[in-house]
Design a protein around this motif. Structure first.
Motif, PDB file in Angstrom:
ATOM      1  N   HIS A  65     -48.228 -33.990  93.739  1.00  0.00           N
ATOM      2  CA  HIS A  65     -46.933 -34.745  94.193  1.00  0.00           C
ATOM      3  C   HIS A  65     -47.385 -35.206  95.623  1.00  0.00           C
ATOM      4  CE1 HIS A  65     -43.834 -33.533  91.980  1.00  0.00           C
ATOM      5  NE2 HIS A  65     -44.013 -32.402  91.799  1.00  0.00           N
ATOM      6  N   ASP A  66     -46.419 -36.069  96.101  1.00  0.00           N
ATOM      7  CA  ASP A  66     -46.606 -36.815  97.329  1.00  0.00           C
ATOM      8  C   ASP A  66     -45.539 -36.438  98.129  1.00  0.00           C
ATOM      9  OD1 ASP A  66     -46.447 -38.193  99.507  1.00  0.00           O
ATOM     10  OD2 ASP A  66     -47.545 -39.752  99.274  1.00  0.00           O
ATOM     11  N   PHE A  67     -45.736 -35.056  99.434  1.00  0.00           N
ATOM     12  CA  PHE A  67     -44.559 -34.552 100.351  1.00  0.00           C
ATOM     13  C   PHE A  67     -43.985 -35.205 100.940  1.00  0.00           C
ATOM     14  CE2 PHE A  67     -45.886 -31.159  97.003  1.00  0.00           C
ATOM     15  CZ  PHE A  67     -44.561 -30.494  96.510  1.00  0.00           C
ATOM     16  N   ALA A  68     -44.344 -36.823 101.569  1.00  0.00           N
ATOM     17  CA  ALA A  68     -43.750 -37.611 102.786  1.00  0.00           C
ATOM     18  C   ALA A  68     -42.489 -37.266 102.865  1.00  0.00           C
ATOM     19  CB  ALA A  68     -44.068 -38.928 102.537  1.00  0.00           C
ATOM     20  N   SER A  69     -41.620 -37.204 102.454  1.00  0.00           N
ATOM     21  CA  SER A  69     -39.929 -36.855 102.450  1.00  0.00           C
ATOM     22  C   SER A  69     -40.319 -35.061 102.941  1.00  0.00           C
ATOM     23  CB  SER A  69     -39.468 -36.871 101.308  1.00  0.00           C
ATOM     24  OG  SER A  69     -39.467 -37.727 100.422  1.00  0.00           O
ATOM     25  N   LEU A  70     -41.028 -34.733 102.965  1.00  0.00           N
ATOM     26  CA  LEU A  70     -41.349 -33.110 103.655  1.00  0.00           C
ATOM     27  C   LEU A  70     -41.698 -32.967 104.717  1.00  0.00           C
ATOM     28  CD1 LEU A  70     -40.222 -32.595 100.677  1.00  0.00           C
ATOM     29  CD2 LEU A  70     -40.776 -30.810 100.674  1.00  0.00           C
ATOM     30  N   ALA A  71     -42.476 -33.909 105.433  1.00  0.00           N
ATOM     31  CA  ALA A  71     -43.385 -33.774 106.236  1.00  0.00           C
ATOM     32  C   ALA A  71     -42.296 -34.236 107.696  1.00  0.00           C
ATOM     33  CB  ALA A  71     -43.967 -34.880 106.460  1.00  0.00           C
ATOM     34  N   SER A  72     -43.013 -33.763 108.773  1.00  0.00           N
ATOM     35  CA  SER A  72     -42.466 -33.354 109.484  1.00  0.00           C
ATOM     36  C   SER A  72     -42.825 -34.314 111.100  1.00  0.00           C
ATOM     37  CB  SER A  72     -41.837 -31.993 110.790  1.00  0.00           C
ATOM     38  OG  SER A  72     -43.033 -31.604 110.831  1.00  0.00           O
ATOM     39  N   ALA A  73     -42.284 -34.788 111.626  1.00  0.00           N
ATOM     40  CA  ALA A  73     -43.073 -36.115 112.536  1.00  0.00           C
ATOM     41  C   ALA A  73     -43.622 -35.266 113.777  1.00  0.00           C
ATOM     42  CB  ALA A  73     -41.796 -36.585 113.814  1.00  0.00           C
ATOM     43  N   GLY A  74     -44.904 -35.534 114.166  1.00  0.00           N
ATOM     44  CA  GLY A  74     -46.294 -34.933 114.698  1.00  0.00           C
ATOM     45  C   GLY A  74     -47.012 -34.795 114.088  1.00  0.00           C
ATOM     46  N   GLY A  75     -47.367 -34.513 112.521  1.00  0.00           N
ATOM     47  CA  GLY A  75     -48.531 -34.540 112.021  1.00  0.00           C
ATOM     48  C   GLY A  75     -49.322 -35.340 111.381  1.00  0.00           C
ATOM     49  N   SER A  76     -51.191 -34.952 111.633  1.00  0.00           N
ATOM     50  CA  SER A  76     -51.984 -35.518 111.867  1.00  0.00           C
ATOM     51  C   SER A  76     -52.873 -36.159 110.842  1.00  0.00           C
ATOM     52  CB  SER A  76     -52.375 -35.623 113.051  1.00  0.00           C
ATOM     53  OG  SER A  76     -53.257 -34.460 112.866  1.00  0.00           O
ATOM     54  N   VAL A  77     -51.907 -35.611 109.315  1.00  0.00           N
ATOM     55  CA  VAL A  77     -52.899 -35.664 107.962  1.00  0.00           C
ATOM     56  C   VAL A  77     -53.332 -36.911 107.874  1.00  0.00           C
ATOM     57  CG1 VAL A  77     -51.791 -33.784 107.673  1.00  0.00           C
ATOM     58  CG2 VAL A  77     -50.596 -35.196 106.811  1.00  0.00           C
ATOM     59  N   LYS A  78     -53.960 -36.797 106.817  1.00  0.00           N
ATOM     60  CA  LYS A  78     -54.645 -38.344 106.002  1.00  0.00           C
ATOM     61  C   LYS A  78     -54.102 -38.545 105.417  1.00  0.00           C
ATOM     62  CE  LYS A  78     -59.090 -38.237 107.884  1.00  0.00           C
ATOM     63  NZ  LYS A  78     -60.789 -37.607 107.635  1.00  0.00           N
ATOM     64  N   THR A  79     -53.007 -37.797 104.600  1.00  0.00           N
ATOM     65  CA  THR A  79     -52.679 -37.767 103.862  1.00  0.00           C
ATOM     66  C   THR A  79     -51.797 -36.471 103.359  1.00  0.00           C
ATOM     67  OG1 THR A  79     -52.846 -37.916 100.462  1.00  0.00           O
ATOM     68  CG2 THR A  79     -54.146 -36.619 101.422  1.00  0.00           C
ATOM     69  N   THR A  80     -50.345 -37.060 102.386  1.00  0.00           N
ATOM     70  CA  THR A  80     -49.044 -35.997 102.615  1.00  0.00           C
ATOM     71  C   THR A  80     -49.125 -35.935 100.839  1.00  0.00           C
ATOM     72  OG1 THR A  80     -47.808 -38.226 102.546  1.00  0.00           O
ATOM     73  CG2 THR A  80     -47.721 -37.245 103.924  1.00  0.00           C
ATOM     74  N   VAL A  81     -49.822 -35.617  99.752  1.00  0.00           N
ATOM     75  CA  VAL A  81     -49.979 -35.552  98.603  1.00  0.00           C
ATOM     76  C   VAL A  81     -50.662 -33.998  98.619  1.00  0.00           C
ATOM     77  CG1 VAL A  81     -51.761 -36.034  96.519  1.00  0.00           C
ATOM     78  CG2 VAL A  81     -50.480 -37.677  97.363  1.00  0.00           C
ATOM     79  N   ARG A  82     -49.955 -33.109  97.684  1.00  0.00           N
ATOM     80  CA  ARG A  82     -50.674 -31.562  97.711  1.00  0.00           C
ATOM     81  C   ARG A  82     -50.369 -31.041  96.479  1.00  0.00           C
ATOM     82  NH1 ARG A  82     -51.748 -32.937 102.060  1.00  0.00           N
ATOM     83  NH2 ARG A  82     -52.463 -32.077 104.519  1.00  0.00           N
ATOM     84  N   THR A  83     -51.062 -29.943  95.548  1.00  0.00           N
ATOM     85  CA  THR A  83     -50.695 -29.222  95.119  1.00  0.00           C
ATOM     86  C   THR A  83     -49.908 -28.191  95.128  1.00  0.00           C
ATOM     87  OG1 THR A  83     -52.599 -30.783  94.262  1.00  0.00           O
ATOM     88  CG2 THR A  83     -52.042 -28.954  92.835  1.00  0.00           C
ATOM     89  N   VAL A  84     -48.830 -27.797  94.599  1.00  0.00           N
ATOM     90  CA  VAL A  84     -48.187 -26.931  94.519  1.00  0.00           C
ATOM     91  C   VAL A  84     -48.858 -26.145  93.202  1.00  0.00           C
ATOM     92  CG1 VAL A  84     -47.116 -25.577  94.540  1.00  0.00           C
ATOM     93  CG2 VAL A  84     -46.526 -27.438  95.840  1.00  0.00           C
ATOM     94  N   THR A  85     -49.562 -24.654  93.240  1.00  0.00           N
ATOM     95  CA  THR A  85     -49.681 -23.609  91.921  1.00  0.00           C
ATOM     96  C   THR A  85     -48.570 -22.982  92.017  1.00  0.00           C
ATOM     97  OG1 THR A  85     -51.233 -23.457  93.180  1.00  0.00           O
ATOM     98  CG2 THR A  85     -51.952 -24.294  92.451  1.00  0.00           C
ATOM     99  N   ARG A  86     -47.708 -22.975  92.981  1.00  0.00           N
ATOM    100  CA  ARG A  86     -46.567 -21.664  92.314  1.00  0.00           C
ATOM    101  C   ARG A  86     -45.903 -21.673  93.459  1.00  0.00           C
ATOM    102  NH1 ARG A  86     -47.160 -14.946  93.993  1.00  0.00           N
ATOM    103  NH2 ARG A  86     -49.228 -15.367  93.596  1.00  0.00           N
ATOM    104  N   SER A  87     -44.403 -22.218  92.506  1.00  0.00           N
ATOM    105  CA  SER A  87     -43.387 -22.100  93.357  1.00  0.00           C
ATOM    106  C   SER A  87     -42.097 -21.285  93.267  1.00  0.00           C
ATOM    107  CB  SER A  87     -43.093 -23.304  93.127  1.00  0.00           C
ATOM    108  OG  SER A  87     -41.653 -24.232  94.068  1.00  0.00           O
ATOM    109  N   GLN A  88     -42.166 -20.318  93.286  1.00  0.00           N
ATOM    110  CA  GLN A  88     -41.153 -18.671  92.198  1.00  0.00           C
ATOM    111  C   GLN A  88     -40.642 -19.108  93.602  1.00  0.00           C
ATOM    112  OE1 GLN A  88     -44.134 -16.565  90.991  1.00  0.00           O
ATOM    113  NE2 GLN A  88     -44.323 -17.475  88.427  1.00  0.00           N
ATOM    114  N   VAL A  89     -38.821 -18.787  92.994  1.00  0.00           N
ATOM    115  CA  VAL A  89     -37.989 -17.917  93.872  1.00  0.00           C
ATOM    116  C   VAL A  89     -37.229 -17.455  92.325  1.00  0.00           C
ATOM    117  CG1 VAL A  89     -36.301 -19.665  93.276  1.00  0.00           C
ATOM    118  CG2 VAL A  89     -35.864 -18.225  95.492  1.00  0.00           C
TER     119      VAL A  89
END
Length: 173
Positions: A65-89
């Motif tokens: 997903h493109d996680f731009a909505s979750l990014a906080s100010a001050g980051g210096s990344v080239k892309t906000t796309v990340r791959t989450v392989t585990r998300s369990q609660v």
């Protein structure tokens, strides 16, 4: 932090950029009062969370997903796309009213895990639906996303690396 093993690495190795995945754990206590001895090690909300909504919100983050909505100010990344392989609660079997969230990904944005946990809490208390979170994620706008969870409760559990180019075998953690 404790070092369990040390060995020489290839000169191109970088502790952050060479990582292939990271695993974070967030511990959240729920209910009217948190035990004082847990205040430094677990987040806390005064509500009881709905299990089905909590788990559905966590599942929303799986995949690329493109996680731009979750990014906080001050980051210096080239892309906000990340791959989450585990998300369990899941509820912590050893502590009533405690939830354990584990998330593993190819990388994370600044405050991304706390933003995920903030959304999970809002879904669990019923103030956001999973569909509203999905739309907010797609909006790529931080202002459209719930507030992040508190920093206490968040732990980096593991960083994994591919085998080094120098010929060593086995996955490094």
């Amino acid at each position: 932090v404790r070092a369990l093993e040390a060995s020489p690495c290839h000169e191109s190795f970088h502790a952050r950029r060479s990582a292939t995945s990271k695993l974070y754990r967030y511990t959240l206590d729920t209910g009217p009062v948190q035990l004082p001895v847990r205040r430094r090690f677990a987040g806390h909300v005064p509500w009881v969370l709905a299990a089905e909504a909590v788990q559905a919100a966590a599942a929303l983050f799986l995949g690329e997903h493109d996680f731009a909505s979750l990014a906080s100010a001050g980051g210096s990344v080239k892309t906000t796309v990340r791959t989450v392989t585990r998300s369990q609660v899941a509820p912590d079997a050893g502590s009533a009213g405690t939830w354990i969230y584990e998330v593993e990904a190819s990388g994370f944005l600044r405050k991304m895990v706390r933003s995920m946990m903030g959304a999970i809490v809002e879904a669990g208390r019923g103030s956001w639906t999973v569909e509203a979170l999905r739309k907010a994620l797609e909006a790529r706008d931080r202002r459209a996303w719930p507030a992040p969870a508190a920093a206490r409760g968040l732990t980096l559990v593991r960083v994994s690396y591919d085998p080094e180019p120098s010929g060593s075998t086995g996955r490094r953690e």
